[in-house]
Design a protein around this motif. Structure first.
Motif, PDB file in Angstrom:
ATOM      1  N   PHE A   1       0.861  -1.194   0.000  1.00 24.90           N
ATOM      2  CA  PHE A   1       0.000   0.000   0.000  1.00 24.90           C
ATOM      3  C   PHE A   1       0.890   1.233   0.000  1.00 24.90           C
ATOM      4  O   PHE A   1       1.893   1.256   0.704  1.00 24.90           O
ATOM      5  N   PRO A   2       0.547   2.274  -0.757  1.00 24.53           N
ATOM      6  CA  PRO A   2      -0.643   2.495  -1.588  1.00 24.53           C
ATOM      7  C   PRO A   2      -0.489   2.044  -3.041  1.00 24.53           C
ATOM      8  O   PRO A   2      -1.333   2.347  -3.873  1.00 24.53           O
TER       9      PRO A   2
ATOM     10  N   GLY B   1       8.860   3.585  -3.689  1.00 25.26           N
ATOM     11  CA  GLY B   1       9.487   2.303  -3.940  1.00 25.26           C
ATOM     12  C   GLY B   1       8.482   1.221  -4.273  1.00 25.26           C
ATOM     13  O   GLY B   1       7.266   1.424  -4.200  1.00 25.26           O
ATOM     14  N   GLN B   2       9.006   0.061  -4.615  1.00 26.05           N
ATOM     15  CA  GLN B   2       8.157  -1.085  -4.946  1.00 26.05           C
ATOM     16  C   GLN B   2       7.209  -1.411  -3.791  1.00 26.05           C
ATOM     17  O   GLN B   2       7.609  -1.426  -2.627  1.00 26.05           O
ATOM     18  N   HIS B   3       5.956  -1.626  -4.110  1.00 25.02           N
ATOM     19  CA  HIS B   3       4.913  -2.025  -3.151  1.00 25.02           C
ATOM     20  C   HIS B   3       4.562  -0.941  -2.136  1.00 25.02           C
ATOM     21  O   HIS B   3       3.879  -1.210  -1.148  1.00 25.02           O
ATOM     22  N   GLY B   4       5.009   0.295  -2.346  1.00 24.08           N
ATOM     23  CA  GLY B   4       4.611   1.368  -1.454  1.00 24.08           C
ATOM     24  C   GLY B   4       5.394   1.415  -0.153  1.00 24.08           C
ATOM     25  O   GLY B   4       6.429   0.770   0.002  1.00 24.08           O
TER      26      GLY B   4
ATOM     27  N   HIS C   1       5.427  11.302  -0.279  1.00 23.00           N
ATOM     28  CA  HIS C   1       5.451  10.333  -1.381  1.00 23.00           C
ATOM     29  C   HIS C   1       4.075  10.078  -1.983  1.00 23.00           C
ATOM     30  O   HIS C   1       3.969   9.548  -3.096  1.00 23.00           O
ATOM     31  N   TYR C   2       3.042  10.457  -1.241  1.00 17.41           N
ATOM     32  CA  TYR C   2       1.666  10.114  -1.636  1.00 17.41           C
ATOM     33  C   TYR C   2       0.747  11.144  -0.987  1.00 17.41           C
ATOM     34  O   TYR C   2       0.468  11.067   0.213  1.00 17.41           O
ATOM     35  N   PRO C   3       0.283  12.144  -1.750  1.00 22.41           N
ATOM     36  CA  PRO C   3      -0.388  13.314  -1.171  1.00 22.41           C
ATOM     37  C   PRO C   3      -1.858  13.091  -0.847  1.00 22.41           C
ATOM     38  O   PRO C   3      -2.733  13.871  -1.254  1.00 22.41           O
ATOM     39  N   CYS C   4      -2.143  12.030  -0.110  1.00 20.88           N
ATOM     40  CA  CYS C   4      -3.523  11.700   0.245  1.00 20.88           C
ATOM     41  C   CYS C   4      -3.612  11.471   1.745  1.00 20.88           C
ATOM     42  O   CYS C   4      -2.744  10.807   2.336  1.00 20.88           O
TER      43      CYS C   4
ATOM     44  N   GLN D   1      -3.901   1.409  -4.445  1.00 20.30           N
ATOM     45  CA  GLN D   1      -3.913  -0.031  -4.633  1.00 20.30           C
ATOM     46  C   GLN D   1      -3.520  -0.677  -3.317  1.00 20.30           C
ATOM     47  O   GLN D   1      -2.900  -0.044  -2.460  1.00 20.30           O
ATOM     48  N   ILE D   2      -3.887  -1.940  -3.147  1.00 22.96           N
ATOM     49  CA  ILE D   2      -3.546  -2.647  -1.916  1.00 22.96           C
ATOM     50  C   ILE D   2      -3.422  -4.133  -2.222  1.00 22.96           C
ATOM     51  O   ILE D   2      -4.071  -4.649  -3.151  1.00 22.96           O
ATOM     52  N   GLY D   3      -2.580  -4.804  -1.461  1.00 22.76           N
ATOM     53  CA  GLY D   3      -2.413  -6.234  -1.690  1.00 22.76           C
ATOM     54  C   GLY D   3      -1.627  -6.881  -0.568  1.00 22.76           C
ATOM     55  O   GLY D   3      -1.175  -6.225   0.375  1.00 22.76           O
ATOM     56  N   ALA D   4      -1.483  -8.196  -0.669  1.00 27.56           N
ATOM     57  CA  ALA D   4      -0.775  -8.996   0.327  1.00 27.56           C
ATOM     58  C   ALA D   4       0.365  -9.755  -0.341  1.00 27.56           C
ATOM     59  O   ALA D   4       0.344  -9.995  -1.559  1.00 27.56           O
TER      60      ALA D   4
END
Length: 291
Positions: free
Chosen positions: A50-51, A71-74, A104-107, A139-142
């Motif tokens: 995430f994200p 970076g990779q995978h947030g 890195h992520y303006p949310c 986006q999100i994942g495991a």
């Protein structure tokens, strides 16, 4: 700080850093199912993604025309979470946006990760909340890694991944800079044999619709575990390179890496999720211990 929850059958431990699972143990047999994080192979065990899921082209994305590096995978996997709920069989962690994440992520967000045990099944749920005043793409994942028992480099097959879903499956491969190659293929089979060559080209990436569930077996095809999720994309990975790795990852994703040479907006990435201000959405995957 590490916290442990239990059912009659399983014991699961989770670290507050990254809200990452550290152990999934069968109490009846003492068998450990989760990879132990040996850096010789891979230092992580079950990070949350995430994200973003996967790699960004040149490690850069664009949100409303402005570039941000990630970076990779947030970044969530490398941040400290707060434990906000705890009982014998249920554990919930929370991560909120802060000065570090906003660079890195303006949310403005809150991400909650819950772990619930019931008999021989672990449910992992993600609750993503938009706490800002503008739409929030994410986006999100495991990325859980599972130990392969009786690991032996002399075996012709280390194990199998049985797939539930409608074949042929649409399959992509990881290409340049960890992004997805444009040469999409297909898999007209319900089972993947895990050999020395299976992951020579990195992860096997299933495109929508992904398999509904994956059953991982040992070399004799005895079931070890079942991972199920209603996700649009799914990866299966092990650091092969001509060798057998002692673990295999089964990765449910609500997102996916950029295509090679992608230079569009973050909100236009494949499988992106959008939350309106004040909106939230929940995602879930389940792990059933079988062997």
């Amino acid at each position: 700080m590490r916290t442990t929850i239990e059912s009659a059958f399983l014991r699961v431990s989770v670290e507050s850093f990254g809200a990452e699972m550290m152990s999934v143990e069968d109490k009846r047999t003492g068998r450990e199912y989760l990879w132990h994080g040996d850096a010789e192979w891979w230092k992580r065990r079950s990070p949350v993604l995430f994200p973003c899921v996967g790699s960004l082209w040149n490690k850069v994305t664009r949100i409303k025309g402005k570039e941000y590096s990630m970076g990779q995978h947030g970044f969530a996997r490398d941040m400290e979470f707060e434990r906000v709920a705890y009982s014998d069989n249920r554990l919930v962690y929370s991560l909120k946006s802060n000065k570090e994440s906003l660079a890195h992520y303006p949310c403005c967000f809150e991400l909650q990760i819950g772990y619930t045990l019931q008999e021989n099944t672990l449910s992992v749920d993600y609750l993503v909340c938009n706490q800002g005043e503008e739409e929030m793409p994410f986006q999100i994942g495991a990325h859980p890694a599972f130990v392969m028992p009786e690991w032996d480099e002399d075996h012709n097959v280390l194990g199998y991944a049985r797939l539930k879903g409608t074949a042929p499956f649409v399959v992509s491969r990881v290409g340049e800079k960890g992004c997805i190659s444009r040469s999409v293929g297909s898999l007209d089979a319900q089972e993947i044999a895990i050999t020395r060559q299976t992951f020579d080209s990195d992860a096997i990436v299933f495109e929508s619709p992904a398999p509904e569930e994956v059953v991982l077996t040992d070399f004799a095809n005895n079931p070890l575990l079942r991972l199920s999720a209603n996700c649009p994309s799914l990866g299966i990975w092990s650091p092969g390179k001509g060798r057998y790795s002692p673990f295999v990852c089964i990765e449910p994703w609500w997102g996916r890496a950029d295509w090679e040479n992608y230079e569009g907006e973050f909100c236009d990435r494949d499988y992106v999720n959008i939350l309106r201000p004040g909106e939230s959405k929940r995602f879930c995957w389940k792990l059933e211990i079988m062997g």
